[in-house]
Design a protein around this motif. Structure first.
Motif, PDB file in Angstrom:
ATOM      1  N   VAL A  67       0.901  -1.194   0.042  1.00 14.25           N
ATOM      2  CA  VAL A  67       0.082  -0.170  -0.171  1.00 14.25           C
ATOM      3  C   VAL A  67       0.932   1.296   0.059  1.00 14.25           C
ATOM      4  CG1 VAL A  67      -1.661   1.164   1.430  1.00 14.25           C
ATOM      5  CG2 VAL A  67      -2.109  -1.217   1.253  1.00 14.25           C
ATOM      6  N   VAL A  70       2.303   2.319  -3.336  1.00 11.23           N
ATOM      7  CA  VAL A  70       1.550   2.934  -4.501  1.00 11.23           C
ATOM      8  C   VAL A  70       1.984   4.074  -5.203  1.00 11.23           C
ATOM      9  CG1 VAL A  70      -0.925   3.771  -5.076  1.00 11.23           C
ATOM     10  CG2 VAL A  70      -0.513   1.559  -3.999  1.00 11.23           C
ATOM     11  N   PRO A  71       2.246   5.082  -4.040  1.00 16.59           N
ATOM     12  CA  PRO A  71       2.574   6.505  -4.735  1.00 16.59           C
ATOM     13  C   PRO A  71       3.811   6.399  -5.447  1.00 16.59           C
ATOM     14  CG  PRO A  71       1.983   6.806  -2.401  1.00 16.59           C
ATOM     15  CD  PRO A  71       2.154   5.341  -2.739  1.00 16.59           C
ATOM     16  N   LEU A  74       3.393   4.833  -8.783  1.00 17.72           N
ATOM     17  CA  LEU A  74       2.718   6.161  -9.623  1.00 17.72           C
ATOM     18  C   LEU A  74       3.724   6.966 -10.347  1.00 17.72           C
ATOM     19  CD1 LEU A  74      -0.677   6.363  -8.076  1.00 17.72           C
ATOM     20  CD2 LEU A  74      -0.190   5.119 -10.032  1.00 17.72           C
ATOM     21  N   LEU A  77       6.029   5.504 -13.128  1.00 18.43           N
ATOM     22  CA  LEU A  77       5.177   5.472 -14.174  1.00 18.43           C
ATOM     23  C   LEU A  77       5.024   6.729 -14.916  1.00 18.43           C
ATOM     24  CD1 LEU A  77       2.354   2.881 -13.453  1.00 18.43           C
ATOM     25  CD2 LEU A  77       4.290   2.455 -14.692  1.00 18.43           C
ATOM     26  N   TRP A  78       4.799   7.927 -13.846  1.00 18.93           N
ATOM     27  CA  TRP A  78       4.583   9.257 -14.549  1.00 18.93           C
ATOM     28  C   TRP A  78       5.793   9.634 -15.090  1.00 18.93           C
ATOM     29  CZ3 TRP A  78       7.354  13.187 -12.105  1.00 18.93           C
ATOM     30  CH2 TRP A  78       7.098  14.375 -12.647  1.00 18.93           C
ATOM     31  N   THR A 194       7.348  24.155 -11.931  1.00 23.83           N
ATOM     32  CA  THR A 194       6.388  24.634 -10.698  1.00 23.83           C
ATOM     33  C   THR A 194       6.715  23.674  -9.227  1.00 23.83           C
ATOM     34  OG1 THR A 194       4.862  22.792 -11.557  1.00 23.83           O
ATOM     35  CG2 THR A 194       4.254  25.019 -12.386  1.00 23.83           C
ATOM     36  N   VAL A 195       7.666  22.731  -9.465  1.00 26.08           N
ATOM     37  CA  VAL A 195       7.937  22.255  -8.276  1.00 26.08           C
ATOM     38  C   VAL A 195       9.478  21.802  -8.293  1.00 26.08           C
ATOM     39  CG1 VAL A 195       7.129  20.029  -9.391  1.00 26.08           C
ATOM     40  CG2 VAL A 195       7.297  20.108  -6.540  1.00 26.08           C
ATOM     41  N   PHE A 203       6.535  15.209  -1.939  1.00 23.76           N
ATOM     42  CA  PHE A 203       5.348  14.739  -2.188  1.00 23.76           C
ATOM     43  C   PHE A 203       5.072  13.382  -2.214  1.00 23.76           C
ATOM     44  CE2 PHE A 203       1.858  15.282  -5.953  1.00 23.76           C
ATOM     45  CZ  PHE A 203       0.827  15.205  -5.009  1.00 23.76           C
ATOM     46  N   GLY A 206       5.740  11.863   1.217  1.00 22.34           N
ATOM     47  CA  GLY A 206       4.469  12.380   2.098  1.00 22.34           C
ATOM     48  C   GLY A 206       3.263  11.494   1.769  1.00 22.34           C
ATOM     49  N   ALA A 207       3.039  11.260   0.329  1.00 22.56           N
ATOM     50  CA  ALA A 207       1.991  10.375  -0.012  1.00 22.56           C
ATOM     51  C   ALA A 207       1.859   9.105   0.626  1.00 22.56           C
ATOM     52  CB  ALA A 207       1.704  10.366  -1.573  1.00 22.56           C
ATOM     53  N   THR A 210       1.565   8.887   4.169  1.00 25.49           N
ATOM     54  CA  THR A 210      -0.081   9.382   4.451  1.00 25.49           C
ATOM     55  C   THR A 210      -0.612   7.653   4.394  1.00 25.49           C
ATOM     56  OG1 THR A 210       0.163  11.318   3.605  1.00 25.49           O
ATOM     57  CG2 THR A 210      -1.998  10.375   4.064  1.00 25.49           C
ATOM     58  N   LEU A 211      -0.250   7.055   3.544  1.00 29.30           N
ATOM     59  CA  LEU A 211      -1.062   5.623   3.340  1.00 29.30           C
ATOM     60  C   LEU A 211      -0.653   4.893   4.401  1.00 29.30           C
ATOM     61  CD1 LEU A 211      -0.968   5.387  -0.247  1.00 29.30           C
ATOM     62  CD2 LEU A 211      -3.083   5.025   0.687  1.00 29.30           C
TER      63      LEU A 211
ATOM     64  N   HIS B  91      -2.749   3.375 -16.049  1.00 29.28           N
ATOM     65  CA  HIS B  91      -2.125   4.481 -15.584  1.00 29.28           C
ATOM     66  C   HIS B  91      -1.596   5.328 -16.768  1.00 29.28           C
ATOM     67  CE1 HIS B  91       1.333   7.224 -15.081  1.00 29.28           C
ATOM     68  NE2 HIS B  91       0.708   7.529 -14.113  1.00 29.28           N
ATOM     69  N   ASP B  92      -1.197   5.021 -17.780  1.00 29.00           N
ATOM     70  CA  ASP B  92      -0.902   5.960 -18.730  1.00 29.00           C
ATOM     71  C   ASP B  92      -1.918   6.401 -19.656  1.00 29.00           C
ATOM     72  OD1 ASP B  92       1.712   5.248 -18.081  1.00 29.00           O
ATOM     73  OD2 ASP B  92       2.377   4.059 -19.784  1.00 29.00           O
ATOM     74  N   TYR B  96      -3.225   9.100 -16.178  1.00 29.70           N
ATOM     75  CA  TYR B  96      -2.253  10.258 -16.341  1.00 29.70           C
ATOM     76  C   TYR B  96      -3.133  11.276 -17.122  1.00 29.70           C
ATOM     77  CZ  TYR B  96       1.204  12.894 -18.616  1.00 29.70           C
ATOM     78  OH  TYR B  96       2.157  13.785 -18.994  1.00 29.70           O
ATOM     79  N   TYR B  99      -5.146  13.407 -14.356  1.00 35.23           N
ATOM     80  CA  TYR B  99      -4.630  14.081 -13.344  1.00 35.23           C
ATOM     81  C   TYR B  99      -3.713  15.316 -14.140  1.00 35.23           C
ATOM     82  CZ  TYR B  99      -0.352  11.169 -13.145  1.00 35.23           C
ATOM     83  OH  TYR B  99       0.829  10.274 -13.562  1.00 35.23           O
ATOM     84  N   ASN B 127       1.085  24.324  -5.865  1.00 34.60           N
ATOM     85  CA  ASN B 127       1.443  23.197  -5.064  1.00 34.60           C
ATOM     86  C   ASN B 127       0.443  23.035  -3.533  1.00 34.60           C
ATOM     87  OD1 ASN B 127       3.368  22.246  -6.802  1.00 34.60           O
ATOM     88  ND2 ASN B 127       4.950  23.510  -6.035  1.00 34.60           N
ATOM     89  N   ARG B 130      -2.296  21.176  -5.318  1.00 37.49           N
ATOM     90  CA  ARG B 130      -1.876  19.823  -5.738  1.00 37.49           C
ATOM     91  C   ARG B 130      -1.639  18.831  -4.581  1.00 37.49           C
ATOM     92  NH1 ARG B 130       3.250  21.221  -9.731  1.00 37.49           N
ATOM     93  NH2 ARG B 130       1.957  21.596 -11.970  1.00 37.49           N
ATOM     94  N   LEU B 135      -3.025  13.823  -2.378  1.00 37.94           N
ATOM     95  CA  LEU B 135      -3.104  12.933  -1.385  1.00 37.94           C
ATOM     96  C   LEU B 135      -4.405  12.100  -1.372  1.00 37.94           C
ATOM     97  CD1 LEU B 135      -0.609  14.079   1.352  1.00 37.94           C
ATOM     98  CD2 LEU B 135      -0.237  12.774  -0.697  1.00 37.94           C
ATOM     99  N   LEU B 138      -5.470  10.022  -3.905  1.00 41.57           N
ATOM    100  CA  LEU B 138      -4.685   8.842  -3.866  1.00 41.57           C
ATOM    101  C   LEU B 138      -5.373   7.956  -2.673  1.00 41.57           C
ATOM    102  CD1 LEU B 138      -1.967   7.393  -4.583  1.00 41.57           C
ATOM    103  CD2 LEU B 138      -1.165   8.395  -2.461  1.00 41.57           C
ATOM    104  N   LEU B 139      -5.752   8.470  -1.787  1.00 39.44           N
ATOM    105  CA  LEU B 139      -6.624   7.700  -0.646  1.00 39.44           C
ATOM    106  C   LEU B 139      -7.673   7.231  -1.200  1.00 39.44           C
ATOM    107  CD1 LEU B 139      -5.920   9.776   2.381  1.00 39.44           C
ATOM    108  CD2 LEU B 139      -5.215   7.708   1.859  1.00 39.44           C
TER     109      LEU B 139
END
Lengths: 397, 211
Positions: A67, A70-71, A74, A77-78, A194-195, A203, A206-207, A210-211, B91-92, B96, B99, B127, B130, B135, B138-139
């Motif tokens: 679990v 997961v982030p 992702l 993959l991103w 932007t980040v 991020f 943190g995700a 959180t999970l 996802h892709d 994707y 989001y 941000n 975001r 988050l 995601l949950l």
């Protein structure tokens, strides 16, 4: 970075997954119902009974780490999404084959995460969880090993190309685009950032936290269990001795109070046959152990169980602890876990009980009244509830 | 000048050999020199990579193929294939675009009021949106069967309780995330404002006291 985390994390998940397969003692009759498993249903060793927390830990790692990752999955993959739109799709046979293996890698990874995560929430939209998760894992692992072999040098050089500490000190204002790379992943014409890189790591991290923080409580006892706000099996039942997690109710398995009433008797089958009522069992020497129930779905809880040793019952039936295994049958109607074979080692362990009481009170019907199995370090589903018959027989060598 | 002297020819040959070696090294990971025989070189030239690359992939496909054959033998291959291929593209081709579009849409702010004026400078805020939105999403992505009560019947049969608390818990966590982010943004604005004002205050000369 994400690749490095996944390399370690997915390796741990794979190992604990294989351990969980071994924990079911798949060699023993009726324990592994995976159809047509062939050499993938291999058997390595008898699952040990000690340390008693081993399965609790390994399955918590498998599920909670899954679990938590997961982030990261992702994000990974991103970060590689430009590769999907690579054109032409392959410049050489080598590249074509490698991209086919990437289909297995990505498909396998997401398939394993999706089936696992839906299964722990009892969301059975596919009727084939066990074989699919097992075979999917092998497909994924095949592609994973090859991918690591190909890309490890690339990952090391990418990690070395930047100082981690310096990135942690670099804010958005000083963030510059990545220089062009040999894999063609870097944007040709990147927009304004932007980040920052540390922001992205924060991020994703943190995700993950959180999970993790909202689900890890279901593997713990005491006040921390209440932190499992978003986890399927961190529920509060109340303050009583029987108020702890249930994952198979009597009602669901067609067990009525009459089945478990005074007419119930335990049937022992071995060299001798006999029937023992609950008072007969309570009159035998009783032992108390603190043992965890640890479910394949990743939750666990430790409780104080009191009951008769399986070894004592084996002797009553004329069997020999350490040599004979036992086939346990439940009153359950339907379902594939109404029976289990426990190994000779499990029968012989001092802490292996036919439990009659928990935390000083009689078992509740949902926890297996009149009697249930409690074997140290066994997967929860092997701690069969509503036991009706124990058949001792010599273990196959 | 004698262009055909033996030493000159040797030098040219050496240069050609070096160029070829460099070319092979550049195109085949440099490992070819250690592999014996012209066969390897020919495979590599046609295949496009080191023969070991091919061997590793064949081993991968052999194991994966065997596992797939077990799926077929188990009689679950249709559902398995649908879920597997779906997983490879979910996802892709689904998440994707979702989001990415959401991010672009929010940053363009077609519904936003006009800025108060060029004298007001917004701190970068994207941000702060975001992170809590990501988050929370995601949950929801991970726990949607519980939150949206999709597995109510099987859950109640197994656990003996219903899944009603999860929607509230998710909303609570979402609320805390957005509130925390808003608070962080407010603090950021405040510290930025005091940083702008700060030096001026400090450097302002003291008013002469009137007796």
């Amino acid at each position: 970075m994400f690749g490095a985390v996944l390399l370690i994390g997915l390796t741990l998940i794979a190992i604990t997954g294989l351990l969980s397969y071994a924990a079911y003692d798949p060699r023993l009759a009726g324990n592994d119902l995976t159809p047509e498993k062939g050499v993938l249903g291999f058997y390595l060793f008898d699952w040990p009974t000690h340390p008693v927390w081993l399965y609790r830990l390994s399955q918590a790692v498998h599920v909670i780490l899954g679990v938590t990752l997961v982030p990261v999955l992702l994000a990974k993959l991103w970060s590689v999404i430009p590769k999907l739109f690579d054109w032409p799709p392959a410049r050489s046979p080598a590249q074509a084959l490698e991209r086919m293996s990437l289909l297995l890698l990505v498909g396998g990874a997401v398939f394993e995460f999706v089936t696992g995560i839906l299964n722990i929430q009892l969301f059975y939209v596919f009727p084939f969880f066990y074989p699919a998760h097992l075979y999917g894992a092998w497909i994924f692992l095949a592609a994973f090993v090859v991918h690591v072999a190909f890309k490890l040098p690339r990952m090391v050089s990418a990690l070395r190309s930047r100082s981690f500490r310096r990135e942690l000190r670099t804010g958005l204002g000083d963030t510059r685009p990545e220089p062009p790379d040999p894999d063609g992943l870097v944007a040709v014409c990147p927009g304004e950032p932007t980040v920052s890189r540390r922001g992205l790591l924060g991020f994703v991290g943190g995700a993950s936290l959180t999970l993790f923080g909202l689900s890890v409580g279901q593997t713990m006892d005491g006040p921390l269990r209440r932190t499992a706000l978003l986890a399927p099996h961190g529920r509060e039942y109340g303050p009583g001795p029987n108020d702890f997690q249930v994952n198979k109710t009597a009602a669901a398995k067609g067990i009525t109070a009459r089945d478990a009433g005074p007419g119930w008797a335990l049937e022992l089958v071995g060299l001798r046959r006999m029937r023992l009522s609950r008072p007969d069992l309570l009159a035998m020497p009783l032992y108390t152990y603190d043992l965890p129930i640890a479910c394949v779905e990743g939750w666990s809880t430790r409780q104080r169980w009191t009951g008769v040793r399986l070894a004592d019952l084996a002797r009553l039936a004329g069997a020999t602890p350490g040599i004979d295994e036992v086939f346990v049958e439940s009153l359950e109607r339907g379902g594939v876990f109404g029976h289990v074979t426990l190994s000779a080692r499990q029968v012989a362990d001092r802490a292996s009980l036919l439990a009659l009481r928990v935390n000083g009170a009689d078992l509740s019907l949902d926890h297996g009244f009149p009697a249930r199995i409690m074997v140290p370090n066994a997967p929860g589903v092997h701690n069969t509830k509503w036991v009706t018959r124990l058949s001792f027989r010599p273990a196959r060598p | 000048m004698n262009a055909r002297s033996p030493s000159r020819i040797r030098a040219v040959r050496r240069r050609i050999a070096t160029t070829v070696r460099r070319w092979i090294a550049a195109h085949h990971g440099g490992d070819l020199r250690r592999l014996p025989g012209a066969v390897c070189r020919r495979i590599a030239a046609h295949y496009g990579a080191d023969p070991l690359h091919l061997l590793a992939l064949l081993a991968c496909f052999a194991l994966a193929g065997y596992a797939a054959s077990r799926v077929v033998a188990a009689g679950i291959w249709v559902g398995f294939a649908v879920w597997f291929i779906g997983s490879a593209i979910v996802h892709d081709l689904v998440l994707y675009p979702l989001y990415a579009l959401a991010d672009v849409a929010v940053q363009r702010r077609p519904w936003a009021r006009r800025r108060p004026g060029p004298h007001v400078r917004w701190r970068p805020w994207i941000n702060y949106l975001r992170v809590p939105a990501g988050l929370s999403g995601l949950l929801l992505l991970v726990w949607f069967p519980l939150i949206l009560r999709q597995s109510e019947e099987t859950y109640r049969k197994a656990v003996g309780l219903d899944t009603s608390p999860y929607l509230g818990r998710w909303l609570l966590v979402t609320g805390v995330l957005f509130a925390g982010s808003a608070l962080a943004y407010a603090l950021r604005l405040r510290s930025a404002a005091s940083a702008r004002r700060g030096p001026r205050l400090r450097h302002r000369p003291e008013r002469p006291r009137r007796e």
